[in-house]
Motif scaffolding. Structure first.
Motif, PDB file in Angstrom:
ATOM      1  N   ILE A   1       7.747   6.604  -3.667  1.00  0.00           N
ATOM      2  CA  ILE A   1       8.060   5.671  -2.586  1.00  0.00           C
ATOM      3  C   ILE A   1       8.247   4.277  -3.179  1.00  0.00           C
ATOM      4  CG2 ILE A   1       7.281   4.693  -0.378  1.00  0.00           C
ATOM      5  CD1 ILE A   1       7.600   7.629  -0.080  1.00  0.00           C
TER       6      ILE A   1
ATOM      7  N   SER B   1      -4.544  -1.002   6.072  1.00  0.00           N
ATOM      8  CA  SER B   1      -3.382  -1.892   6.014  1.00  0.00           C
ATOM      9  C   SER B   1      -2.451  -1.639   7.190  1.00  0.00           C
ATOM     10  CB  SER B   1      -2.641  -1.730   4.690  1.00  0.00           C
ATOM     11  OG  SER B   1      -1.924  -0.511   4.667  1.00  0.00           O
TER      12      SER B   1
ATOM     13  N   ARG C   1       2.838  16.230  -0.883  1.00  0.00           N
ATOM     14  CA  ARG C   1       2.660  15.524  -2.156  1.00  0.00           C
ATOM     15  C   ARG C   1       1.959  14.180  -1.933  1.00  0.00           C
ATOM     16  NH1 ARG C   1       7.656  14.156  -4.043  1.00  0.00           N
ATOM     17  NH2 ARG C   1       7.383  12.287  -5.274  1.00  0.00           N
ATOM     18  N   LEU C   2       2.367  13.450  -0.895  1.00  0.00           N
ATOM     19  CA  LEU C   2       1.768  12.143  -0.617  1.00  0.00           C
ATOM     20  C   LEU C   2       0.300  12.303  -0.228  1.00  0.00           C
ATOM     21  CD1 LEU C   2       4.631  10.435   1.450  1.00  0.00           C
ATOM     22  CD2 LEU C   2       4.199  10.352  -1.002  1.00  0.00           C
TER      23      LEU C   2
ATOM     24  N   ARG D   1      -8.279   1.339   2.105  1.00  0.00           N
ATOM     25  CA  ARG D   1      -7.401   0.181   2.071  1.00  0.00           C
ATOM     26  C   ARG D   1      -6.017   0.554   2.595  1.00  0.00           C
ATOM     27  NH1 ARG D   1      -7.144  -1.233  -3.245  1.00  0.00           N
ATOM     28  NH2 ARG D   1      -9.414  -1.212  -3.232  1.00  0.00           N
ATOM     29  N   PHE D   2      -5.534   1.725   2.182  1.00  0.00           N
ATOM     30  CA  PHE D   2      -4.240   2.210   2.662  1.00  0.00           C
ATOM     31  C   PHE D   2      -4.249   2.327   4.185  1.00  0.00           C
ATOM     32  CE2 PHE D   2      -1.695   5.810   4.101  1.00  0.00           C
ATOM     33  CZ  PHE D   2      -0.459   5.519   3.566  1.00  0.00           C
TER      34      PHE D   2
ATOM     35  N   GLU E   1       0.831  -1.208   0.000  1.00  0.00           N
ATOM     36  CA  GLU E   1       0.000   0.000   0.000  1.00  0.00           C
ATOM     37  C   GLU E   1       0.864   1.257   0.000  1.00  0.00           C
ATOM     38  OE1 GLU E   1      -3.201   0.548  -0.349  1.00  0.00           O
ATOM     39  OE2 GLU E   1      -3.622  -1.577  -0.604  1.00  0.00           O
ATOM     40  N   PHE E   2       1.902   1.270   0.847  1.00  0.00           N
ATOM     41  CA  PHE E   2       2.771   2.447   0.924  1.00  0.00           C
ATOM     42  C   PHE E   2       3.558   2.645  -0.360  1.00  0.00           C
ATOM     43  CE2 PHE E   2       3.051   4.634   5.062  1.00  0.00           C
ATOM     44  CZ  PHE E   2       2.069   3.946   5.738  1.00  0.00           C
TER      45      PHE E   2
ATOM     46  N   HIS F   1      -1.811  13.211  -3.146  1.00  0.00           N
ATOM     47  CA  HIS F   1      -1.972  12.029  -3.991  1.00  0.00           C
ATOM     48  C   HIS F   1      -3.081  11.130  -3.440  1.00  0.00           C
ATOM     49  CE1 HIS F   1      -0.858   8.502  -6.422  1.00  0.00           C
ATOM     50  NE2 HIS F   1      -1.043   7.812  -5.313  1.00  0.00           N
ATOM     51  N   LEU F   2      -3.042  10.881  -2.142  1.00  0.00           N
ATOM     52  CA  LEU F   2      -4.073  10.026  -1.529  1.00  0.00           C
ATOM     53  C   LEU F   2      -5.450  10.666  -1.660  1.00  0.00           C
ATOM     54  CD1 LEU F   2      -2.232   8.697   1.630  1.00  0.00           C
ATOM     55  CD2 LEU F   2      -3.229   7.317  -0.188  1.00  0.00           C
TER      56      LEU F   2
ATOM     57  N   LYS G   1       2.596   2.288  -3.239  1.00  0.00           N
ATOM     58  CA  LYS G   1       1.780   2.904  -4.310  1.00  0.00           C
ATOM     59  C   LYS G   1       1.912   4.429  -4.296  1.00  0.00           C
ATOM     60  CE  LYS G   1      -1.818  -0.644  -4.265  1.00  0.00           C
ATOM     61  NZ  LYS G   1      -3.113  -0.946  -3.614  1.00  0.00           N
ATOM     62  N   LEU G   2       2.404   4.981  -3.205  1.00  0.00           N
ATOM     63  CA  LEU G   2       2.550   6.440  -3.110  1.00  0.00           C
ATOM     64  C   LEU G   2       3.634   6.916  -4.072  1.00  0.00           C
ATOM     65  CD1 LEU G   2       2.410   6.819   0.781  1.00  0.00           C
ATOM     66  CD2 LEU G   2       0.617   7.402  -0.844  1.00  0.00           C
ATOM     67  N   PRO G   3       3.496   8.144  -4.596  1.00  0.00           N
ATOM     68  CA  PRO G   3       4.464   8.611  -5.593  1.00  0.00           C
ATOM     69  C   PRO G   3       5.848   8.798  -4.980  1.00  0.00           C
ATOM     70  CG  PRO G   3       2.997  10.391  -4.914  1.00  0.00           C
ATOM     71  CD  PRO G   3       2.464   9.141  -4.292  1.00  0.00           C
TER      72      PRO G   3
END
Lengths: 201, 201
Positions: free
Chosen positions: A21, B47, B28-29, B43-44, A14-15, B32-33, A17-19
């Motif tokens: 990372i 998890s 940024r993160l 889901r993120f 899941e983590f 994005h989310l 998927k972050l840009p």
């Protein structure tokens, strides 16, 4: 990677998927969180869920806001006749940080990008035209990135706005303060000469 | 930074507590989310909550595991007489990825670090001594980082183990494969000469 735990693998996936990372960084972040108190992990997790659930977009400018109108659009001191068009809330923050701009904003929510399947209809353009049509606005500053997508979007929006009796401007392109002329790219340098300003302005 | 929303600010602050994540990256993160579907954000968030709530630590070696005994300690083919002592689960993953090690592990959960207030009692050292005392173990490999904290921890654990009739070894230090001699630091280079091995081994 060879995970000893499905739960861990799932969180790392899941983590990652972050840009920006990758899997290794994701693993570092997840193990860091795992070492924190349960309360801290809950607070982390809550913060993003709450943001997603409760965030609103200003009904005037489209910026992220806690209420249905953002603080800039609500402020009586801001000049409502001057709109600065930006891509997203990060640009609003960057311009607000200069403490030099007293107009209001309009947040597009992206740029026209056929490669990514983003067309004008997915952006907050209709609302901008409505704001201009309403009559208070005297100038729209197109403050979009100097990229292919930015230029395409500027061109599209300029066509939409050009028949209204308002000024449409773009932010100046040129050599940054502290930038050295010998390292500037040719396009920027040529443009900074073509759009030179009288000394002292 | 000048946030237009408290919810956004809160989420950015939580993300910027992660190691190596500054405010700009956190923003940024988070943005994005915010642009993802509600399901993806859930889901993120789930998890990491589920990981924190349900993760277990292997009752034998202390590694992160979905069950009360980890897959390595459960595997009948692994050599239970050989223990590799590591700092955390990342090291287990790194060694497992080599596919060259057939013993079992012992995960310390950190290194002795007075500067960070971590003493021997906070680490999984007692359980290691118990495993050795039990009698099956013939060798313990101390595979800790070559740092001040790693060396301190190695020294402390060596003292605890030296009276048992077992071998205690450390992993070899030297010039990495692909490493160039002229760029190696003096300590590594000197040590790689002092601990040279016969050609062909």
């Amino acid at each position: 990677m060879n995970f000893s735990s499905r739960l861990l693998e799932n969180a790392v996936n899941e983590f990652s998927k972050l840009p920006g990372i990758g899997q290794k960084t994701a693993l570092r972040l997840v193990l860091h969180l795992l070492n924190q108190q349960a309360d801290d992990v809950n607070r982390f997790s809550e913060s993003i869920l709450k943001l997603k659930k409760e965030i609103q977009y200003c009904k005037i400018c489209g910026n992220i806001s806690d209420a249905d109108t953002c603080s800039v659009c609500q402020a009586p001191k801001r000049d409502k006749s001057l709109i600065c068009l930006v891509e997203d809330t990060r640009d609003v923050m960057a311009i607000e940080n200069t403490n030099q701009y007293n107009g209001v904003y309009h947040v597009l929510g992206g740029l026209i990008s056929p490669m990514d399947g983003i067309g004008p209809s997915q952006l907050n353009i209709g609302a901008l035209v409505d704001r201009v049509r309403e009559g208070t606005v005297q100038e729209v500053i197109l403050a979009l990135s100097a990229t292919m997508e930015g230029d395409t979007t500027i061109f599209y929006i300029y066509k939409k706005l050009k028949d209204f009796p308002i000024k449409v401007s773009t932010i100046a392109r040129g050599i940054a303060f502290g930038g050295e002329i010998e390292y500037a790219d040719e396009i920027t340098l040529a443009r900074s000469i073509a759009t030179r300003v009288p000394y002292g302005v």
